[in-house]
Scaffold this motif. Structure first.
Motif, PDB file in Angstrom:
ATOM      1  N   ILE A   1     -45.402  36.753  -9.333  1.00  0.00           N
ATOM      2  CA  ILE A   1     -45.240  37.020 -10.754  1.00  0.00           C
ATOM      3  C   ILE A   1     -45.123  38.521 -10.989  1.00  0.00           C
ATOM      4  N   VAL A   2     -44.059  38.915 -11.693  1.00  0.00           N
ATOM      5  CA  VAL A   2     -43.933  40.291 -12.185  1.00  0.00           C
ATOM      6  C   VAL A   2     -44.230  40.193 -13.680  1.00  0.00           C
ATOM      7  N   PRO A   3     -45.379  40.692 -14.119  1.00  0.00           N
ATOM      8  CA  PRO A   3     -45.906  40.327 -15.440  1.00  0.00           C
ATOM      9  C   PRO A   3     -45.288  41.068 -16.615  1.00  0.00           C
ATOM     10  N   ASP A   4     -45.804  40.725 -17.787  1.00  0.00           N
ATOM     11  CA  ASP A   4     -45.421  41.410 -19.006  1.00  0.00           C
ATOM     12  C   ASP A   4     -46.168  42.739 -19.106  1.00  0.00           C
ATOM     13  N   ALA A   5     -46.093  43.360 -20.257  1.00  0.00           N
ATOM     14  CA  ALA A   5     -46.648  44.704 -20.426  1.00  0.00           C
ATOM     15  C   ALA A   5     -48.152  44.784 -20.168  1.00  0.00           C
ATOM     16  N   PHE A   6     -48.862  43.660 -20.286  1.00  0.00           N
ATOM     17  CA  PHE A   6     -50.312  43.693 -20.161  1.00  0.00           C
ATOM     18  C   PHE A   6     -50.801  43.582 -18.721  1.00  0.00           C
TER      19      PHE A   6
ATOM     20  N   TRP B   1     -41.493  42.747 -19.555  1.00  0.00           N
ATOM     21  CA  TRP B   1     -41.279  43.914 -18.687  1.00  0.00           C
ATOM     22  C   TRP B   1     -40.839  43.490 -17.295  1.00  0.00           C
ATOM     23  N   GLY B   2     -41.420  42.410 -16.780  1.00  0.00           N
ATOM     24  CA  GLY B   2     -41.078  41.938 -15.446  1.00  0.00           C
ATOM     25  C   GLY B   2     -39.766  41.188 -15.367  1.00  0.00           C
ATOM     26  N   GLY B   3     -39.177  40.865 -16.522  1.00  0.00           N
ATOM     27  CA  GLY B   3     -37.950  40.087 -16.526  1.00  0.00           C
ATOM     28  C   GLY B   3     -36.772  40.797 -15.882  1.00  0.00           C
ATOM     29  N   LYS B   4     -36.624  42.084 -16.141  1.00  0.00           N
ATOM     30  CA  LYS B   4     -35.515  42.827 -15.546  1.00  0.00           C
ATOM     31  C   LYS B   4     -35.661  42.867 -14.028  1.00  0.00           C
ATOM     32  N   HIS B   5     -36.895  42.981 -13.542  1.00  0.00           N
ATOM     33  CA  HIS B   5     -37.133  42.971 -12.098  1.00  0.00           C
ATOM     34  C   HIS B   5     -36.727  41.622 -11.495  1.00  0.00           C
TER      35      HIS B   5
ATOM     36  N   LEU C   1     -33.865  41.149  -8.662  1.00  0.00           N
ATOM     37  CA  LEU C   1     -34.132  40.456  -7.403  1.00  0.00           C
ATOM     38  C   LEU C   1     -33.122  39.335  -7.188  1.00  0.00           C
ATOM     39  N   ALA C   2     -32.627  38.772  -8.282  1.00  0.00           N
ATOM     40  CA  ALA C   2     -31.632  37.702  -8.188  1.00  0.00           C
ATOM     41  C   ALA C   2     -30.237  38.223  -7.856  1.00  0.00           C
TER      42      ALA C   2
ATOM     43  N   HIS D   1     -38.448  35.255 -21.536  1.00  0.00           N
ATOM     44  CA  HIS D   1     -38.264  36.317 -22.534  1.00  0.00           C
ATOM     45  C   HIS D   1     -38.203  37.717 -21.913  1.00  0.00           C
ATOM     46  N   PRO D   2     -37.171  37.961 -21.079  1.00  0.00           N
ATOM     47  CA  PRO D   2     -37.044  39.268 -20.435  1.00  0.00           C
ATOM     48  C   PRO D   2     -36.705  40.377 -21.430  1.00  0.00           C
ATOM     49  N   SER D   3     -37.066  41.599 -21.055  1.00  0.00           N
ATOM     50  CA  SER D   3     -36.724  42.777 -21.852  1.00  0.00           C
ATOM     51  C   SER D   3     -35.904  43.747 -21.011  1.00  0.00           C
TER      52      SER D   3
END
Length: 275
Positions: free
Chosen positions: A44-49, A156-160, A164-165, A183-185
């Motif tokens: 998991i590459v998490p959100d801002a928290f 935040w982790g969505g772009k990562h 990776l894809a 909900h990527p940013s």
């Protein structure tokens, strides 16, 4: 693209069941299934928290138990995650109605800025991406050498997860076998999506102000010639996958459905992998 929605939502009530360890140079929260063989590894590459946010740890537990995956939630932010108190501050700013609320608005704005600006600078993609990629490389070369690997990235982790894809490899093997993002940013559309070469699944809310329905449809159109999908959740806003929805007071149903979406995606694509 970013906005205050990335830092709003609700704190989960629950107790994480996993363990914290040191792995490949990072502190990592690890969740494992209670029974049955491990089907693969999900990182998991998490959100801002960040990795200590209880919502993210409980999500890792759910993935492990429902999917029989070993789940890693690493500390990719070097101690610079957004503070959880920012959730209440942003909610106050976005729901203020009384005269007293408006009088206090400059105070809340100042506090929000004091957390938002350092987070954005210290966790900018150019700095975080090498850390994330290095961790995935180490997992693939070690415990993931004979197991399928998936990434689940949020906000935040969505772009990562999307990067990776794109299909990066090490030792002739892809770093991941499947990608899921909720909900990527910060996405560059169409550029980031056009480069996708690994199966990817996206979950977005129709009230998300970051990936709007118009952007989601554009992403879906680009993915039509690839192994990809976009699911739009009616009534949900930014953050719903980790029960930190910026719109709904209770996103439990949408969060559970997006968990199933991710698990179904990983299970389907992991089953076809022979390493």
């Amino acid at each position: 693209m970013s906005c205050p929605d990335c830092f709003s939502g609700h704190v989960h009530t629950g107790t994480p069941k996993g363990q914290v360890t040191r792995l490949h140079g990072l502190d990592v929260y690890v969740a494992e299934p209670s029974a049955g063989p491990v089907r693969g590894i999900v990182i998991i590459v998490p959100d801002a928290f960040g990795w200590e946010f209880v919502n993210n740890r409980i999500l890792a537990d759910h993935y492990a138990e429902k999917g029989n995956y070993k789940v890693y939630l690493p500390e990719f932010m070097n101690g610079n995650a957004a503070p959880v108190w920012l959730i209440e501050t942003i909610r106050t700013l976005t729901t203020s109605k009384s005269f007293g609320d408006y009088v206090k608005m400059p105070y809340h704005i100042a506090w929000a800025a004091s957390a938002f600006i350092p987070f954005m600078f210290l966790n900018r993609f150019g700095k975080s991406w090498p850390i994330v990629r290095s961790f995935f490389e180490s997992v693939r070369q070690n415990e993931g050498a004979r197991l399928p690997i998936g990434v689940a990235g949020f906000c935040w982790g969505g772009k990562h997860a999307i990067y990776l894809a794109h299909g990066a490899e090490i030792d002739g093997k892809p770093l991941i076998n499947a990608s899921f993002t909720g909900h990527p940013s910060f996405l560059n559309v169409p550029g980031d999506i056009e480069k996708i070469n690994i199966p990817v699944s996206l979950a977005v809310g129709d009230l998300d102000s970051v990936v709007t329905p118009v952007v989601a449809k554009e992403i879906e159109k680009i993915l039509s010639g690839k192994d990809g999908e976009v699911k739009i959740y009616v009534g949900a806003g930014h953050g719903f996958c980790v029960r930190a929805d910026s719109v709904l007071s209770d996103a439990s149903r949408q969060a559970a459905e997006s968990e199933d979406q991710a698990i179904d995606w990983f299970t389907r694509h992991f089953a076809a992998i022979s390493l």
